[in-house]
Scaffold this motif. Structure first.
Motif, short mmCIF file in Angstrom:
data_model
loop_
_atom_site.label_atom_id
_atom_site.label_comp_id
_atom_site.label_asym_id
_atom_site.label_seq_id
_atom_site.Cartn_x
_atom_site.Cartn_y
_atom_site.Cartn_z
N UNK A 19 0.99 -1.28 0.09
CA UNK A 19 -0.03 0.02 -0.20
C UNK A 19 1.07 1.23 0.04
N UNK A 20 1.87 1.19 0.87
CA UNK A 20 2.94 2.37 0.87
C UNK A 20 3.62 2.42 -0.71
N UNK A 21 4.06 1.46 -1.06
CA UNK A 21 4.67 1.63 -2.51
C UNK A 21 3.70 2.02 -3.65
N UNK A 22 2.32 1.67 -3.48
CA UNK A 22 1.37 2.18 -4.46
C UNK A 22 1.10 3.78 -4.21
N UNK A 23 1.08 4.16 -2.97
CA UNK A 23 0.76 5.39 -2.76
C UNK A 23 2.09 6.39 -3.16
N UNK A 24 3.30 5.98 -2.87
CA UNK A 24 4.62 6.56 -3.07
C UNK A 24 4.48 6.68 -4.75
N UNK A 25 4.38 5.66 -5.50
CA UNK A 25 4.32 5.57 -6.87
C UNK A 25 3.31 6.56 -7.45
N UNK A 26 1.95 6.56 -6.70
CA UNK A 26 1.16 7.45 -7.61
C UNK A 26 1.50 8.98 -7.33
N UNK A 27 2.19 9.33 -5.93
CA UNK A 27 2.30 10.58 -5.90
C UNK A 27 3.88 11.17 -6.53
N UNK A 28 4.79 10.31 -6.68
CA UNK A 28 5.95 10.59 -7.42
C UNK A 28 6.27 9.97 -8.76
N UNK A 29 5.57 8.89 -9.05
CA UNK A 29 5.70 8.30 -10.41
C UNK A 29 7.30 7.22 -10.21
N UNK A 30 7.82 7.17 -9.03
CA UNK A 30 8.78 6.40 -8.84
C UNK A 30 8.39 5.19 -7.45
N UNK A 31 9.18 4.12 -7.68
CA UNK A 31 9.11 3.35 -6.51
C UNK A 31 10.04 3.80 -5.29
N UNK A 32 9.69 3.43 -3.96
CA UNK A 32 10.50 3.89 -2.84
C UNK A 32 11.80 3.28 -2.99
N UNK A 33 12.22 2.59 -3.41
CA UNK A 33 13.63 1.85 -3.46
C UNK A 33 14.48 2.70 -4.59
N UNK A 34 13.64 2.74 -5.57
CA UNK A 34 14.53 3.69 -6.46
C UNK A 34 15.03 5.35 -6.11
N UNK A 35 13.83 5.57 -5.19
CA UNK A 35 14.28 7.15 -4.68
C UNK A 35 15.56 6.75 -3.71
N UNK A 36 15.56 5.69 -2.74
CA UNK A 36 16.59 5.36 -2.00
C UNK A 36 17.84 5.34 -2.67
N UNK A 37 17.84 4.41 -3.64
CA UNK A 37 19.21 4.15 -4.50
C UNK A 37 19.60 5.39 -5.12
N UNK A 38 19.01 6.36 -5.52
CA UNK A 38 19.36 7.77 -6.03
C UNK A 38 19.66 8.66 -5.10
N UNK A 39 19.35 8.47 -3.91
CA UNK A 39 19.82 9.37 -2.68
C UNK A 39 20.96 8.71 -2.13
N UNK A 40 21.36 7.72 -2.32
CA UNK A 40 22.58 6.92 -1.91
C UNK A 40 23.63 7.15 -2.87
N UNK A 41 23.34 7.49 -4.24
CA UNK A 41 24.19 7.76 -5.52
C UNK A 41 24.82 8.92 -4.88
N UNK A 42 24.22 9.60 -4.53
CA UNK A 42 24.31 11.03 -4.37
C UNK A 42 25.09 11.48 -3.05
N UNK A 43 25.35 10.50 -2.11
CA UNK A 43 26.01 10.74 -0.90
C UNK A 43 27.48 10.80 -1.18
#
Length: 269
Positions: free
Chosen positions: A245-269
């Protein structure tokens, strides 16, 4: 780095513009003066003053002098979500009530030097650590700006709809992780759900449901980018019945999956 011409392109003189940018704009007035309306309230911006614009504001530049010079930075809440320091609710509210403030001489010098150093770092195309340096400087800029607003007294607004909005947002900051129904907030404010929806929509041009989802999404971004909590733990913390349910909410709001956002954030660290 956006300057006066970019500001005028965003907010042409004499036109009311709804700023759809989901982040914070910080501008320094280095020359001249400007009269600006923010959500229908007039403010005077003069040389040596700071302008802070939070999201979804109605902006109208009434007039400005010919010699107006601004230095402006805009950065999204996605950037803020990746930092250990975040704007507190009281600071955001102070910025909304007083978008134009006059820092003391020392604070103005510090802000000006940060803008200068940011300009220099942004111009270093071949510097391998440019991104890290720029992010660190932006972090300091947000911290400096927030400090200027942290101790400003908040004034209570008079109109009934705005009083209800004040109460709603105070409750929302404390309860958004687990209370997701407008009915809860209406009951806490001793009004009907229909009246709450009408009052919040009139005061902010968005429904209570929009703000509840917005707060949950921002918190999810913060937790994904700046903690090691699993998606399951984040879903539970934000009151979702399951990770899916969280993943569907997040994808609906952002167009991305939660884990892809986490991976993107980690690459920028």
């Amino acid at each position: 780095m956006e300057e006066t011409a970019a500001f005028e392109a965003l907010f042409p003189c004499g036109r009311t513009v709804r700023d759809s940018f989901d982040g914070l704009r910080i501008a320094l007035c280095t020359e001249g003066a400007m009269r600006i309306e923010v959500d229908g309230i007039g403010h005077e911006l003069e040389r040596g003053q700071l302008l802070c614009l939070t999201p979804s504001r109605r902006i109208r530049v009434e007039s400005h002098t010919a010699e107006l010079r601004l230095r402006m930075l805009s950065f999204s809440f996605d950037f803020l979500a990746g930092q250990p320091f975040l704007l507190r609710a009281s600071v955001s509210e102070a910025m909304e009530q007083s978008p134009c403030i006059a820092p003391d001489r020392q604070a103005w010098r510090s802000l000006s030097e940060l803008f200068d150093f940011l300009r220099m770092q942004l111009a270093r195309d071949g510097f391998p650590s440019r991104r890290e340096v720029v992010e660190a400087l932006l972090f300091v800029l947000v911290a400096e700006t927030s400090h200027l607003y942290a101790d400003r007294p908040l004034r209570r607004r008079g109109a009934r709809c705005e009083q209800i909005a004040d109460g709603f947002f105070a409750l929302l900051h404390r309860n958004f992780r687990q209370q997701h129904s407008p009915k809860f907030y209406a009951a806490e404010l001793c009004i009907t759900e229909k009246y709450l929806i009408r009052a919040i929509s009139r005061a902010t041009e968005h429904t209570p449901g929009y703000w509840i989802a917005n707060f949950r999404l921002r918190e999810a971004n913060v937790l994904l980018r700046s903690t090691d909590l699993s998606v399951t733990e984040i879903a539970e913390l934000l009151g979702f019945g399951s990770p899916s349910l969280f993943a569907r909410f997040f994808r609906r709001m952002t167009g991305s999956a939660p884990l892809s956002v986490r991976r993107t954030g980690r690459k920028g660290e």
